[in-house]
Design a protein around this motif. Structure first.
Motif, PDB file in Angstrom:
ATOM      1  N   ASP A 220       2.542   5.374  -6.623  1.00  0.00           N
ATOM      2  CA  ASP A 220       2.778   6.483  -5.709  1.00  0.00           C
ATOM      3  C   ASP A 220       1.864   6.508  -4.490  1.00  0.00           C
ATOM      4  O   ASP A 220       1.984   7.389  -3.651  1.00  0.00           O
ATOM      5  N   PHE A 221       0.922   5.583  -4.390  1.00  0.00           N
ATOM      6  CA  PHE A 221       0.002   5.588  -3.259  1.00  0.00           C
ATOM      7  C   PHE A 221       0.743   5.237  -1.969  1.00  0.00           C
ATOM      8  O   PHE A 221       1.743   4.516  -1.979  1.00  0.00           O
ATOM      9  N   ASP A 222       0.212   5.716  -0.860  1.00  0.00           N
ATOM     10  CA  ASP A 222       0.774   5.407   0.458  1.00  0.00           C
ATOM     11  C   ASP A 222       0.144   4.113   0.975  1.00  0.00           C
ATOM     12  O   ASP A 222      -0.692   4.112   1.872  1.00  0.00           O
ATOM     13  N   VAL A 223       0.547   3.003   0.391  1.00  0.00           N
ATOM     14  CA  VAL A 223      -0.046   1.711   0.730  1.00  0.00           C
ATOM     15  C   VAL A 223       0.233   1.352   2.189  1.00  0.00           C
ATOM     16  O   VAL A 223      -0.668   0.928   2.916  1.00  0.00           O
ATOM     17  N   ALA A 224       1.454   1.545   2.637  1.00  0.00           N
ATOM     18  CA  ALA A 224       1.791   1.226   4.037  1.00  0.00           C
ATOM     19  C   ALA A 224       0.973   2.089   4.993  1.00  0.00           C
ATOM     20  O   ALA A 224       0.476   1.595   6.012  1.00  0.00           O
ATOM     21  N   GLY A 225       0.799   3.358   4.677  1.00  0.00           N
ATOM     22  CA  GLY A 225      -0.007   4.242   5.514  1.00  0.00           C
ATOM     23  C   GLY A 225      -1.467   3.845   5.535  1.00  0.00           C
ATOM     24  O   GLY A 225      -2.134   3.920   6.573  1.00  0.00           O
TER      25      GLY A 225
END
Length: 104
Positions: A80-85
């Motif tokens: 669920d982490f915002d890796v792209a962000g």
């Protein structure tokens, strides 16, 4: 796990040390687990970042944090982490150095 809990506290320490070999390794797991919005990472001076660590995990830890840091990580895109962000925020700093993927 220490009294240096956020990237910004780490940055204060790096700046206090003021040594050319001192820098931050930004690990998304730690940034997310302490609740720092990934967009805030863009405020870190890129010259103070020495590496980025990418992984993913469920929004809420499935176990205590110490075991979670070793066994709760997933590959980017599997949680669920915002890796792209996170990656985009680091790129805004001007950092273009080493990246790693950390899972077990």
């Amino acid at each position: 796990f220490t009294n240096v809990r956020t990237p910004f506290q780490g940055l204060e320490l790096v700046e206090l040390v003021d040594h050319p070999a001192a820098g931050l390794c930004l690990d998304i797991w730690h940034v997310e687990r302490v609740g720092v919005p990934v967009a805030d990472v863009a405020r870190i001076p890129g010259q103070r970042i020495v590496a980025e660590e990418l992984d993913d995990a469920p929004r809420e830890p499935e176990q205590d944090l110490l075991p979670d840091t070793f066994a709760g990580r997933r590959f980017p895109g599997e949680g669920d982490f915002d890796v792209a962000g996170f990656v985009a925020a680091i790129r805004v700093t001007g950092f273009d150095g080493a990246s790693g993927v950390g899972t077990l």
